[in-house]
Write an enzyme that holds these catalytic residues in place. Structure first.
Site, mmCIF file in Angstrom:
data_model
loop_
_atom_site.group_PDB
_atom_site.id
_atom_site.type_symbol
_atom_site.label_atom_id
_atom_site.label_comp_id
_atom_site.label_asym_id
_atom_site.label_seq_id
_atom_site.Cartn_x
_atom_site.Cartn_y
_atom_site.Cartn_z
ATOM 1 C CG HIS A 152 -2.016 -1.081 1.142
ATOM 2 N ND1 HIS A 152 -2.497 -1.617 -0.029
ATOM 3 C CD2 HIS A 152 -2.678 -1.741 2.142
ATOM 4 C CE1 HIS A 152 -3.409 -2.536 0.236
ATOM 5 N NE2 HIS A 152 -3.536 -2.643 1.539
ATOM 6 C CG HIS A 172 -7.761 -0.666 2.633
ATOM 7 N ND1 HIS A 172 -8.283 -1.434 3.637
ATOM 8 C CD2 HIS A 172 -6.758 -1.387 2.094
ATOM 9 C CE1 HIS A 172 -7.598 -2.560 3.723
ATOM 10 N NE2 HIS A 172 -6.669 -2.563 2.793
ATOM 11 C CD GLU A 223 -8.147 -3.565 -0.506
ATOM 12 O OE1 GLU A 223 -6.997 -3.133 -0.675
ATOM 13 O OE2 GLU A 223 -8.375 -4.586 0.156
HETATM 14 C C1 BGC Z 1 -4.279 -6.580 1.873
HETATM 15 C C2 BGC Z 1 -4.076 -7.355 3.141
HETATM 16 C C3 BGC Z 1 -3.659 -6.378 4.223
HETATM 17 C C4 BGC Z 1 -4.712 -5.322 4.356
HETATM 18 C C5 BGC Z 1 -4.280 -4.225 5.284
HETATM 19 C C6 BGC Z 1 -5.362 -5.588 2.100
HETATM 20 O O1 BGC Z 1 -5.556 -4.835 0.948
HETATM 21 O O2 BGC Z 1 -4.585 -7.414 0.788
HETATM 22 O O3 BGC Z 1 -3.101 -8.341 2.992
HETATM 23 O O4 BGC Z 1 -3.447 -7.025 5.438
HETATM 24 O O5 BGC Z 1 -4.958 -4.721 3.131
HETATM 25 O O6 BGC Z 1 -4.758 -4.311 6.496
#
Ligand code: BGC
Length: 382
Positions: free
Chosen positions: A136, A210, A348
Protein backbone atom coordinates in the site's frame (compact mmCIF):
# COMPACT_ATOMS: atom_id res chain seq x y z
CA UNK A 1 -36.95 -7.52 -3.27
CA UNK A 2 -35.11 -4.27 -3.57
CA UNK A 3 -37.13 -1.21 -2.74
CA UNK A 4 -36.66 2.05 -4.53
CA UNK A 5 -34.05 3.74 -2.41
CA UNK A 6 -35.36 7.28 -2.46
CA UNK A 7 -38.87 6.12 -1.61
CA UNK A 8 -37.58 4.21 1.41
CA UNK A 9 -35.51 7.11 2.64
CA UNK A 10 -38.26 9.65 2.10
CA UNK A 11 -40.64 7.37 4.00
CA UNK A 12 -38.19 6.98 6.86
CA UNK A 13 -37.59 10.72 7.04
CA UNK A 14 -41.34 11.34 7.17
CA UNK A 15 -41.56 8.88 10.02
CA UNK A 16 -38.83 10.84 11.77
CA UNK A 17 -36.41 7.91 11.74
CA UNK A 18 -33.48 9.46 9.98
CA UNK A 19 -31.84 11.24 12.89
CA UNK A 20 -28.31 10.03 13.66
CA UNK A 21 -24.92 11.29 14.66
CA UNK A 22 -25.16 13.52 11.62
CA UNK A 23 -27.61 15.58 13.62
CA UNK A 24 -31.04 16.21 12.26
CA UNK A 25 -33.18 15.12 9.42
CA UNK A 26 -33.35 18.37 7.44
CA UNK A 27 -33.05 16.97 3.94
CA UNK A 28 -32.93 13.21 4.14
CA UNK A 29 -33.27 12.97 0.38
CA UNK A 30 -31.41 16.08 -0.71
CA UNK A 31 -27.79 17.15 -0.96
CA UNK A 32 -26.31 18.97 1.97
CA UNK A 33 -23.36 21.29 1.62
CA UNK A 34 -20.27 19.57 3.09
CA UNK A 35 -19.55 20.83 6.61
CA UNK A 36 -16.03 21.07 8.01
CA UNK A 37 -14.88 20.66 11.61
CA UNK A 38 -11.55 20.19 13.34
CA UNK A 39 -10.90 16.47 14.02
CA UNK A 40 -7.46 16.63 15.63
CA UNK A 41 -3.83 17.65 15.28
CA UNK A 42 -0.81 15.65 14.20
CA UNK A 43 2.32 15.61 16.37
CA UNK A 44 3.82 18.45 14.30
CA UNK A 45 0.72 20.60 14.88
CA UNK A 46 -0.87 20.08 11.45
CA UNK A 47 -4.62 20.36 11.74
CA UNK A 48 -6.76 17.50 10.45
CA UNK A 49 -10.33 18.29 9.43
CA UNK A 50 -13.41 16.14 9.16
CA UNK A 51 -15.97 16.81 6.46
CA UNK A 52 -19.59 15.65 6.76
CA UNK A 53 -21.64 15.30 3.63
CA UNK A 54 -24.97 13.81 2.77
CA UNK A 55 -27.01 13.13 -0.36
CA UNK A 56 -29.75 10.74 -1.46
CA UNK A 57 -29.84 9.22 2.03
CA UNK A 58 -26.12 8.38 2.24
CA UNK A 59 -24.07 10.14 4.90
CA UNK A 60 -20.31 10.26 4.99
CA UNK A 61 -17.56 11.65 7.17
CA UNK A 62 -14.20 12.12 5.52
CA UNK A 63 -10.86 13.13 7.04
CA UNK A 64 -8.24 15.29 5.36
CA UNK A 65 -5.73 12.76 6.82
CA UNK A 66 -5.47 9.89 4.32
CA UNK A 67 -8.77 10.87 2.66
CA UNK A 68 -10.17 8.47 5.23
CA UNK A 69 -13.88 7.63 5.20
CA UNK A 70 -14.34 7.76 8.96
CA UNK A 71 -18.03 6.87 8.83
CA UNK A 72 -20.53 5.94 6.15
CA UNK A 73 -24.15 5.66 7.19
CA UNK A 74 -26.90 4.07 5.13
CA UNK A 75 -30.45 2.99 6.04
CA UNK A 76 -32.00 -0.45 6.00
CA UNK A 77 -35.39 -1.00 4.36
CA UNK A 78 -37.13 0.49 7.41
CA UNK A 79 -34.95 3.58 7.34
CA UNK A 80 -32.73 2.56 10.26
CA UNK A 81 -29.28 4.05 9.75
CA UNK A 82 -26.05 2.32 10.71
CA UNK A 83 -22.43 3.22 10.13
CA UNK A 84 -21.33 0.39 7.83
CA UNK A 85 -17.60 1.12 7.72
CA UNK A 86 -14.96 0.40 10.35
CA UNK A 87 -12.95 3.25 11.83
CA UNK A 88 -11.82 5.13 14.92
CA UNK A 89 -13.39 8.05 16.76
CA UNK A 90 -10.06 9.90 17.16
CA UNK A 91 -7.05 10.89 15.09
CA UNK A 92 -4.37 9.36 17.38
CA UNK A 93 -5.65 5.83 16.74
CA UNK A 94 -5.55 6.38 12.98
CA UNK A 95 -1.94 7.57 13.23
CA UNK A 96 -0.84 4.88 15.68
CA UNK A 97 -2.33 1.67 14.41
CA UNK A 98 -4.82 1.75 11.58
CA UNK A 99 -4.91 -1.21 9.19
CA UNK A 100 -5.84 1.34 6.49
CA UNK A 101 -9.42 1.81 7.81
CA UNK A 102 -11.34 3.76 5.14
CA UNK A 103 -8.16 5.20 3.62
CA UNK A 104 -7.07 6.23 0.17
CA UNK A 105 -4.24 3.96 -0.89
CA UNK A 106 -1.29 5.08 -3.02
CA UNK A 107 0.99 5.31 -4.76
CA UNK A 108 0.52 1.58 -5.25
CA UNK A 109 -2.37 -0.46 -3.82
CA UNK A 110 -1.36 -3.90 -2.48
CA UNK A 111 2.06 -5.53 -2.63
CA UNK A 112 5.18 -5.10 -4.75
CA UNK A 113 7.55 -8.04 -4.23
CA UNK A 114 10.62 -7.13 -2.18
CA UNK A 115 9.68 -3.49 -2.83
CA UNK A 116 11.63 -3.68 -6.08
CA UNK A 117 10.89 -3.11 -9.73
CA UNK A 118 12.70 -2.11 -12.90
CA UNK A 119 11.29 0.51 -15.25
CA UNK A 120 12.92 1.56 -18.52
CA UNK A 121 16.08 -0.29 -17.45
CA UNK A 122 16.33 1.49 -14.10
CA UNK A 123 16.04 -0.35 -10.77
CA UNK A 124 13.92 1.13 -7.99
CA UNK A 125 13.89 0.18 -4.30
CA UNK A 126 10.70 1.10 -2.45
CA UNK A 127 9.96 1.39 1.23
CA UNK A 128 9.45 -2.15 2.58
CA UNK A 129 6.76 -2.41 5.28
CA UNK A 130 5.25 -5.91 5.05
CA UNK A 131 7.88 -8.58 5.66
CA UNK A 132 10.14 -8.34 2.60
CA UNK A 133 7.51 -6.56 0.54
CA UNK A 134 6.12 -3.08 0.00
CA UNK A 135 2.41 -2.81 0.88
CA UNK A 136 0.00 0.00 0.00
CA UNK A 137 2.66 2.52 -1.00
CA UNK A 138 5.20 1.82 1.77
CA UNK A 139 5.64 2.97 5.36
CA UNK A 140 4.21 6.45 4.72
CA UNK A 141 1.75 5.89 1.92
CA UNK A 142 -1.02 8.24 0.77
CA UNK A 143 -3.15 6.94 3.67
CA UNK A 144 -0.81 8.77 6.10
CA UNK A 145 -0.64 12.09 4.24
CA UNK A 146 -2.72 15.18 4.76
CA UNK A 147 -4.71 15.95 1.61
CA UNK A 148 -5.99 19.35 0.50
CA UNK A 149 -9.76 19.10 0.47
CA UNK A 150 -12.13 21.27 -1.55
CA UNK A 151 -15.90 20.82 -1.13
CA UNK A 152 -18.26 21.17 -4.06
CA UNK A 153 -21.92 21.08 -4.83
CA UNK A 154 -22.74 20.71 -8.52
CA UNK A 155 -26.25 20.17 -9.87
CA UNK A 156 -27.71 17.39 -7.73
CA UNK A 157 -24.26 16.12 -6.62
CA UNK A 158 -22.26 17.02 -3.55
CA UNK A 159 -18.71 16.01 -2.85
CA UNK A 160 -15.09 16.62 -2.04
CA UNK A 161 -12.04 16.99 -4.23
CA UNK A 162 -8.89 15.73 -2.54
CA UNK A 163 -5.41 16.67 -3.72
CA UNK A 164 -2.04 15.24 -2.80
CA UNK A 165 1.33 15.59 -4.52
CA UNK A 166 3.90 12.88 -3.86
CA UNK A 167 7.40 14.17 -4.49
CA UNK A 168 9.94 12.48 -6.75
CA UNK A 169 11.58 9.67 -4.74
CA UNK A 170 8.93 9.55 -2.01
CA UNK A 171 8.84 6.00 -0.62
CA UNK A 172 11.27 5.16 -3.45
CA UNK A 173 8.87 5.89 -6.32
CA UNK A 174 10.20 7.86 -9.28
CA UNK A 175 8.44 11.02 -10.45
CA UNK A 176 6.39 13.78 -8.83
CA UNK A 177 2.87 12.39 -8.79
CA UNK A 178 -0.02 14.86 -8.65
CA UNK A 179 -3.16 13.03 -7.51
CA UNK A 180 -6.71 14.28 -7.45
CA UNK A 181 -9.41 12.07 -6.01
CA UNK A 182 -13.05 13.13 -6.20
CA UNK A 183 -15.62 11.71 -3.78
CA UNK A 184 -19.13 12.37 -5.10
CA UNK A 185 -22.42 11.58 -3.37
CA UNK A 186 -25.12 11.51 -6.03
CA UNK A 187 -28.83 12.27 -5.61
CA UNK A 188 -29.41 8.49 -5.51
CA UNK A 189 -26.99 8.16 -2.61
CA UNK A 190 -24.25 6.50 -4.67
CA UNK A 191 -20.66 7.13 -3.64
CA UNK A 192 -18.54 7.62 -6.72
CA UNK A 193 -14.74 7.86 -6.64
CA UNK A 194 -12.84 9.36 -9.58
CA UNK A 195 -9.07 8.99 -9.37
CA UNK A 196 -6.72 11.07 -11.50
CA UNK A 197 -2.94 11.44 -11.52
CA UNK A 198 -0.14 12.86 -13.63
CA UNK A 199 3.62 12.50 -13.35
CA UNK A 200 6.79 14.23 -14.53
CA UNK A 201 8.78 10.95 -14.84
CA UNK A 202 7.72 7.42 -15.75
CA UNK A 203 6.34 5.74 -12.62
CA UNK A 204 3.84 3.11 -11.47
CA UNK A 205 0.41 3.98 -10.01
CA UNK A 206 -2.43 1.94 -8.54
CA UNK A 207 -4.82 3.97 -6.40
CA UNK A 208 -7.69 2.45 -4.42
CA UNK A 209 -9.93 2.88 -1.40
CA UNK A 210 -9.69 0.68 1.67
CA UNK A 211 -13.11 0.83 3.34
CA UNK A 212 -13.86 -2.08 5.67
CA UNK A 213 -17.52 -2.94 5.13
CA UNK A 214 -19.96 -4.47 7.56
CA UNK A 215 -23.46 -3.84 6.24
CA UNK A 216 -25.04 -4.83 9.55
CA UNK A 217 -23.10 -1.98 11.18
CA UNK A 218 -19.51 -1.61 12.38
CA UNK A 219 -18.92 -3.42 15.64
CA UNK A 220 -21.91 -5.74 15.12
CA UNK A 221 -19.84 -8.93 14.67
CA UNK A 222 -18.73 -11.06 11.78
CA UNK A 223 -19.46 -10.63 8.08
CA UNK A 224 -19.40 -14.37 7.37
CA UNK A 225 -23.18 -14.35 6.76
CA UNK A 226 -22.90 -11.55 4.18
CA UNK A 227 -23.54 -12.85 0.68
CA UNK A 228 -21.18 -11.82 -2.08
CA UNK A 229 -20.98 -12.23 -5.82
CA UNK A 230 -17.98 -11.30 -7.97
CA UNK A 231 -18.10 -11.31 -11.78
CA UNK A 232 -14.79 -13.09 -12.24
CA UNK A 233 -13.88 -16.55 -13.54
CA UNK A 234 -10.25 -16.20 -12.52
CA UNK A 235 -8.16 -14.96 -9.63
CA UNK A 236 -4.46 -14.47 -8.99
CA UNK A 237 -3.09 -17.14 -6.59
CA UNK A 238 -0.29 -16.02 -4.29
CA UNK A 239 2.81 -17.39 -2.57
CA UNK A 240 3.23 -17.48 1.21
CA UNK A 241 4.16 -13.75 1.19
CA UNK A 242 0.88 -12.96 -0.64
CA UNK A 243 2.70 -12.09 -3.88
CA UNK A 244 0.91 -13.34 -7.03
CA UNK A 245 2.58 -16.30 -8.70
CA UNK A 246 1.64 -14.83 -12.10
CA UNK A 247 -0.97 -17.50 -12.79
CA UNK A 248 -4.57 -16.57 -13.58
CA UNK A 249 -6.28 -19.58 -12.00
CA UNK A 250 -9.88 -20.62 -12.60
CA UNK A 251 -12.22 -20.11 -9.66
CA UNK A 252 -14.43 -23.02 -10.78
CA UNK A 253 -14.42 -25.82 -8.21
CA UNK A 254 -12.53 -23.75 -5.60
CA UNK A 255 -13.57 -21.70 -2.55
CA UNK A 256 -12.84 -18.65 -4.73
CA UNK A 257 -15.90 -19.17 -6.91
CA UNK A 258 -18.22 -16.21 -6.17
CA UNK A 259 -19.77 -16.10 -9.65
CA UNK A 260 -23.03 -16.95 -7.93
CA UNK A 261 -23.79 -15.18 -4.70
CA UNK A 262 -22.73 -17.17 -1.65
CA UNK A 263 -22.16 -16.56 2.04
CA UNK A 264 -18.58 -15.45 2.69
CA UNK A 265 -18.25 -17.95 5.55
CA UNK A 266 -19.40 -20.92 3.48
CA UNK A 267 -15.99 -22.04 2.22
CA UNK A 268 -13.67 -19.91 4.31
CA UNK A 269 -12.58 -22.84 6.48
CA UNK A 270 -11.85 -25.19 3.58
CA UNK A 271 -8.26 -26.45 3.90
CA UNK A 272 -7.16 -24.91 0.60
CA UNK A 273 -3.51 -23.84 0.35
CA UNK A 274 -4.50 -20.35 -0.81
CA UNK A 275 -6.77 -19.84 2.22
CA UNK A 276 -3.92 -20.95 4.47
CA UNK A 277 -1.60 -18.39 2.89
CA UNK A 278 -4.17 -15.59 3.26
CA UNK A 279 -5.42 -16.69 6.72
CA UNK A 280 -8.74 -16.48 4.91
CA UNK A 281 -9.49 -14.61 1.73
CA UNK A 282 -6.95 -11.98 0.72
CA UNK A 283 -6.84 -12.30 -3.04
CA UNK A 284 -7.25 -10.40 -6.27
CA UNK A 285 -10.02 -11.40 -8.67
CA UNK A 286 -9.31 -10.85 -12.37
CA UNK A 287 -12.65 -9.35 -13.37
CA UNK A 288 -14.20 -10.89 -16.49
CA UNK A 289 -14.93 -7.46 -17.99
CA UNK A 290 -11.26 -6.36 -17.86
CA UNK A 291 -10.40 -2.64 -18.09
CA UNK A 292 -13.39 -0.58 -19.26
CA UNK A 293 -13.76 3.09 -20.14
CA UNK A 294 -16.90 3.40 -18.01
CA UNK A 295 -17.64 1.67 -14.69
CA UNK A 296 -19.28 -1.75 -15.03
CA UNK A 297 -20.92 -3.76 -12.28
CA UNK A 298 -18.52 -6.32 -10.77
CA UNK A 299 -19.69 -7.23 -7.26
CA UNK A 300 -22.76 -7.30 -5.04
CA UNK A 301 -22.63 -7.62 -1.26
CA UNK A 302 -25.76 -8.25 0.81
CA UNK A 303 -26.33 -8.54 4.52
CA UNK A 304 -29.34 -10.83 5.03
CA UNK A 305 -29.99 -9.58 8.58
CA UNK A 306 -30.56 -5.92 7.62
CA UNK A 307 -31.22 -6.35 3.90
CA UNK A 308 -28.62 -3.64 3.13
CA UNK A 309 -26.81 -4.09 -0.16
CA UNK A 310 -23.70 -2.65 -1.76
CA UNK A 311 -23.08 -2.88 -5.49
CA UNK A 312 -19.71 -2.00 -6.95
CA UNK A 313 -19.04 -0.86 -10.50
CA UNK A 314 -15.58 0.00 -11.75
CA UNK A 315 -13.36 0.72 -14.72
CA UNK A 316 -10.58 -1.32 -13.09
CA UNK A 317 -9.58 -4.90 -14.08
CA UNK A 318 -9.12 -6.28 -10.54
CA UNK A 319 -10.85 -6.56 -7.18
CA UNK A 320 -8.99 -7.38 -3.97
CA UNK A 321 -11.36 -9.15 -1.60
CA UNK A 322 -9.88 -9.17 1.90
CA UNK A 323 -11.97 -10.88 4.59
CA UNK A 324 -10.56 -8.92 7.53
CA UNK A 325 -8.21 -11.76 8.51
CA UNK A 326 -5.69 -9.67 10.39
CA UNK A 327 -8.20 -7.93 12.67
CA UNK A 328 -7.19 -9.54 15.94
CA UNK A 329 -9.21 -8.03 18.75
CA UNK A 330 -6.67 -5.32 19.59
CA UNK A 331 -8.44 -2.30 18.07
CA UNK A 332 -11.47 -0.50 19.48
CA UNK A 333 -13.69 1.02 16.79
CA UNK A 334 -15.88 4.09 16.41
CA UNK A 335 -18.82 2.67 18.34
CA UNK A 336 -16.67 1.38 21.24
CA UNK A 337 -16.56 -2.28 20.20
CA UNK A 338 -13.46 -4.40 19.67
CA UNK A 339 -12.82 -5.52 16.09
CA UNK A 340 -12.07 -9.22 15.67
CA UNK A 341 -11.13 -11.41 12.72
CA UNK A 342 -13.82 -11.37 10.02
CA UNK A 343 -15.69 -8.38 11.46
CA UNK A 344 -15.51 -6.60 8.08
CA UNK A 345 -14.37 -7.09 4.51
CA UNK A 346 -12.64 -4.91 1.95
CA UNK A 347 -13.45 -4.84 -1.75
CA UNK A 348 -10.63 -2.85 -3.32
CA UNK A 349 -10.96 -2.07 -7.02
CA UNK A 350 -7.50 -1.97 -8.52
CA UNK A 351 -4.89 -3.22 -10.98
CA UNK A 352 -3.36 -6.54 -9.93
CA UNK A 353 -0.85 -6.74 -7.06
CA UNK A 354 2.84 -6.73 -8.06
CA UNK A 355 2.04 -5.70 -11.65
CA UNK A 356 5.38 -3.83 -11.99
CA UNK A 357 7.09 -7.27 -11.78
CA UNK A 358 4.52 -9.26 -13.76
CA UNK A 359 4.81 -8.61 -17.50
CA UNK A 360 1.62 -10.56 -18.25
CA UNK A 361 -0.58 -8.40 -15.96
CA UNK A 362 -2.23 -5.17 -17.23
CA UNK A 363 0.34 -2.38 -16.98
CA UNK A 364 0.42 0.14 -14.11
CA UNK A 365 3.02 2.39 -15.75
CA UNK A 366 2.19 6.09 -16.05
CA UNK A 367 4.32 8.35 -18.23
CA UNK A 368 4.65 12.14 -18.48
CA UNK A 369 1.91 13.55 -20.70
CA UNK A 370 -0.53 10.76 -19.77
CA UNK A 371 -3.36 11.09 -17.23
CA UNK A 372 -4.20 8.17 -14.97
CA UNK A 373 -7.99 7.92 -14.68
CA UNK A 374 -10.12 5.28 -12.97
CA UNK A 375 -13.61 5.33 -11.50
CA UNK A 376 -15.43 3.20 -8.96
CA UNK A 377 -19.09 3.58 -7.95
CA UNK A 378 -20.62 2.20 -4.75
CA UNK A 379 -24.42 1.93 -4.88
CA UNK A 380 -26.37 1.21 -1.72
CA UNK A 381 -29.77 -0.37 -1.35
CA UNK A 382 -32.04 -2.17 1.09
C1 BGC B 1 -4.28 -6.58 1.87
C2 BGC B 1 -4.08 -7.35 3.14
C3 BGC B 1 -3.66 -6.38 4.22
C4 BGC B 1 -4.71 -5.32 4.36
C5 BGC B 1 -4.28 -4.22 5.28
C6 BGC B 1 -5.36 -5.59 2.10
O1 BGC B 1 -5.56 -4.83 0.95
O2 BGC B 1 -4.58 -7.41 0.79
O3 BGC B 1 -3.10 -8.34 2.99
O4 BGC B 1 -3.45 -7.02 5.44
O5 BGC B 1 -4.96 -4.72 3.13
O6 BGC B 1 -4.76 -4.31 6.50
Amino acid sequence: MELNRRTVIAGAAAAGMAATAFGGTAHATGGRKPVKELFGKLADGTKVYRWSLENGGTRMKVLSYGGIVQALEIPDSRGRYRNVSLGFDNLDDYVASSPYFGALIGRYGNRIAKGRFTLDGKDHQLSVNDGDNSLHGGAQGFDKRVWDVEPFSQGSDVGLRLYYTGVDGEMGYPGTLRSKVTYTLTRDGDWRIDYEATTDKATVVNLTSHVYWNLAGEGSGSIYDHELSIAASRYTPVDSGLIPTGELAKVAGTPFDFRRSKAIGRDIRVAHQQLLYGKGIDHNWALDKGITSTPEHVATLRDPSSGRTLKIATTEPGLQFYSGNFLDGTLVGTGGSVYRQGDALCLETQHFPDSPNQPSFPSTVLRPGQTYRTTTVHSFGA
